[in-house]
Design a protein around this motif. Structure first.
Motif, PDB file in Angstrom:
ATOM      1  N   ASP A 197      17.057 -25.785 -52.566  1.00  0.00           N
ATOM      2  CA  ASP A 197      16.835 -26.572 -51.355  1.00  0.00           C
ATOM      3  C   ASP A 197      16.125 -27.839 -51.847  1.00  0.00           C
ATOM      4  OD1 ASP A 197      16.032 -27.782 -49.053  1.00  0.00           O
ATOM      5  OD2 ASP A 197      14.875 -26.081 -48.269  1.00  0.00           O
ATOM      6  N   VAL A 198      16.885 -28.910 -52.053  1.00  0.00           N
ATOM      7  CA  VAL A 198      16.309 -30.094 -52.703  1.00  0.00           C
ATOM      8  C   VAL A 198      15.528 -30.988 -51.746  1.00  0.00           C
ATOM      9  CG1 VAL A 198      18.110 -30.131 -54.481  1.00  0.00           C
ATOM     10  CG2 VAL A 198      18.348 -31.601 -52.462  1.00  0.00           C
ATOM     11  N   HIS A 199      15.472 -30.571 -50.470  1.00  0.00           N
ATOM     12  CA  HIS A 199      14.781 -31.450 -49.520  1.00  0.00           C
ATOM     13  C   HIS A 199      14.163 -30.646 -48.369  1.00  0.00           C
ATOM     14  CE1 HIS A 199      14.226 -35.586 -47.904  1.00  0.00           C
ATOM     15  NE2 HIS A 199      14.108 -34.914 -46.774  1.00  0.00           N
ATOM     16  N   ASN A 257       9.367 -32.620 -50.236  1.00  0.00           N
ATOM     17  CA  ASN A 257       9.363 -34.087 -50.297  1.00  0.00           C
ATOM     18  C   ASN A 257       8.220 -34.668 -49.471  1.00  0.00           C
ATOM     19  OD1 ASN A 257      12.591 -35.442 -50.930  1.00  0.00           O
ATOM     20  ND2 ASN A 257      12.097 -33.276 -51.180  1.00  0.00           N
ATOM     21  N   HIS A 314      20.396 -38.044 -49.442  1.00  0.00           N
ATOM     22  CA  HIS A 314      20.143 -36.922 -48.549  1.00  0.00           C
ATOM     23  C   HIS A 314      20.719 -37.235 -47.167  1.00  0.00           C
ATOM     24  CE1 HIS A 314      17.192 -35.682 -45.405  1.00  0.00           C
ATOM     25  NE2 HIS A 314      16.823 -36.934 -45.402  1.00  0.00           N
ATOM     26  N   SER A 337      23.357 -34.491 -50.906  1.00  0.00           N
ATOM     27  CA  SER A 337      22.786 -33.189 -50.542  1.00  0.00           C
ATOM     28  C   SER A 337      23.082 -32.895 -49.079  1.00  0.00           C
ATOM     29  CB  SER A 337      21.302 -33.089 -50.894  1.00  0.00           C
ATOM     30  OG  SER A 337      20.493 -33.741 -49.990  1.00  0.00           O
ATOM     31  N   PRO A 360      22.748 -30.706 -45.681  1.00  0.00           N
ATOM     32  CA  PRO A 360      21.804 -29.847 -44.946  1.00  0.00           C
ATOM     33  C   PRO A 360      22.493 -28.603 -44.390  1.00  0.00           C
ATOM     34  CG  PRO A 360      22.411 -31.724 -43.585  1.00  0.00           C
ATOM     35  CD  PRO A 360      23.086 -31.929 -44.925  1.00  0.00           C
ATOM     36  N   GLU A 370      20.412 -28.540 -49.206  1.00  0.00           N
ATOM     37  CA  GLU A 370      19.062 -28.821 -48.712  1.00  0.00           C
ATOM     38  C   GLU A 370      18.907 -28.259 -47.303  1.00  0.00           C
ATOM     39  OE1 GLU A 370      18.145 -32.474 -46.465  1.00  0.00           O
ATOM     40  OE2 GLU A 370      19.594 -33.461 -47.772  1.00  0.00           O
ATOM     41  N   THR A 371      17.652 -28.288 -46.795  1.00  0.00           N
ATOM     42  CA  THR A 371      17.447 -27.911 -45.389  1.00  0.00           C
ATOM     43  C   THR A 371      16.852 -29.033 -44.537  1.00  0.00           C
ATOM     44  OG1 THR A 371      15.250 -27.011 -45.853  1.00  0.00           O
ATOM     45  CG2 THR A 371      17.116 -25.449 -45.879  1.00  0.00           C
ATOM     46  N   ASP A 372      16.021 -29.908 -45.148  1.00  0.00           N
ATOM     47  CA  ASP A 372      15.213 -30.865 -44.375  1.00  0.00           C
ATOM     48  C   ASP A 372      14.286 -30.112 -43.402  1.00  0.00           C
ATOM     49  OD1 ASP A 372      14.276 -33.409 -43.942  1.00  0.00           O
ATOM     50  OD2 ASP A 372      15.839 -34.006 -42.535  1.00  0.00           O
ATOM     51  N   PRO A 407      13.364 -23.051 -45.521  1.00  0.00           N
ATOM     52  CA  PRO A 407      14.178 -23.062 -46.739  1.00  0.00           C
ATOM     53  C   PRO A 407      15.114 -21.870 -46.915  1.00  0.00           C
ATOM     54  CG  PRO A 407      12.010 -23.912 -47.224  1.00  0.00           C
ATOM     55  CD  PRO A 407      11.951 -23.412 -45.803  1.00  0.00           C
ATOM     56  N   VAL A 454      18.835 -22.162 -46.186  1.00  0.00           N
ATOM     57  CA  VAL A 454      19.734 -22.965 -47.023  1.00  0.00           C
ATOM     58  C   VAL A 454      20.964 -22.143 -47.405  1.00  0.00           C
ATOM     59  CG1 VAL A 454      18.796 -22.455 -49.343  1.00  0.00           C
ATOM     60  CG2 VAL A 454      19.722 -24.723 -48.850  1.00  0.00           C
TER      61      VAL A 454
END
Ligand SMILES: [Zn+2]
Length: 243
Positions: free
Chosen positions: A4-6, A33, A147, A166, A168, A192-194, A208, A211
């Motif tokens: 989950d990069v974000h 982030n 993103h 990425s 979501p 990602e999820t944001d 997260p 994701v």
């Protein structure tokens, strides 16, 4: 491993159950982030506490416009370069702020220069500002994750530059992100999820662990197994971030 990069686990919506939410995401490698001085510090706190949470420090474009001492915060990011895997969330936002495009671009340029200097990728927000963001990234050497990318027209150009998109977890119902996945090769995709935003469950807080829902949907669109999608996306993340 799923990435989950974000995420924004520092958000007050996690104040009551942050531990549990991170525990539910034990199998997920999360990049939290930061958006401003306060959340940057919280990001470092959280990432030092949980082995599956990594830190990205940044300045959200709207927060960056309000900051009193920009250089001081950039210095903070520089000083913590060994504790972070990326510079983010950064970028341009012409949706919430239409009048200060030049100022936003000046700040974003400083941030791109910083990311180049400390050799970290950037995680970029580019709401209604996709073209300017891509042009600025193109004229640098920085590696970039776009993103929640909004522009179909610019997907090919982003990929040709080697940028990653990425996706979501709300891709489960978002026709927009489903189309972005269709247009993009797996080797340029990340998940990602944001969190706490953009939940795959309408009206529910995102976290997260969700994701996985996005990953399943991407695998379905690409007509491959979830395991194969997971492996390839994780290897994309490993190429980009120093985990
Ligand atoms: Zn965000």
């Amino acid at each position: 491993m799923i990435v989950d990069v974000h995420a924004h686990l520092d958000h007050r919506q996690f104040d009551k159950d942050r531990d549990e939410a991170i525990k539910r995401a034990e199998r997920i490698l999360i990049i939290n982030n930061g958006l401003n001085p306060e959340t940057n510090r919280k990001t470092l706190e959280i990432s030092s506490k949980y082995r599956n949470v990594k830190a990205a420090l940044g300045l959200y474009p709207i927060d960056a416009l309000k900051i009193k001492n920009l250089d001081e915060e950039l210095d903070f990011i520089r000083k913590n370069k060994d504790k972070i895997v990326a510079v983010g969330e950064v970028g341009l936002d012409y949706y919430w702020e239409k009048q200060k495009k030049n100022e936003e671009k000046e700040i974003f340029q400083k941030i791109i220069d910083l990311a180049e200097e400390i050799r970290k990728p950037v995680i970029v927000h580019s709401r209604e500002a996709e073209l300017d963001a891509i042009e600025m990234l193109e004229s640098s050497k920085v590696k970039a994750v776009l993103h929640c990318f909004g522009s179909f027209e610019l997907v090919k150009r982003a990929i040709d530059n080697g940028f990653y998109l990425s996706i979501p977890a709300n891709v489960v119902f978002s026709g927009h992100f489903q189309k972005i996945v269709e247009m993009t090769e797996l080797r340029n995709l990340l998940t990602e999820t944001d969190s706490p935003y953009l939940s795959p469950y309408r009206g529910k807080r995102n976290e997260p662990s969700f994701v996985e829902k996005g990953l399943e949907k991407i695998a379905k669109i690409k007509n491959i197994s979830k395991e194969d999608a997971e492996e390839e996306i994780y290897s994309n993340a490993k190429k980009l971030f120093d985990f």
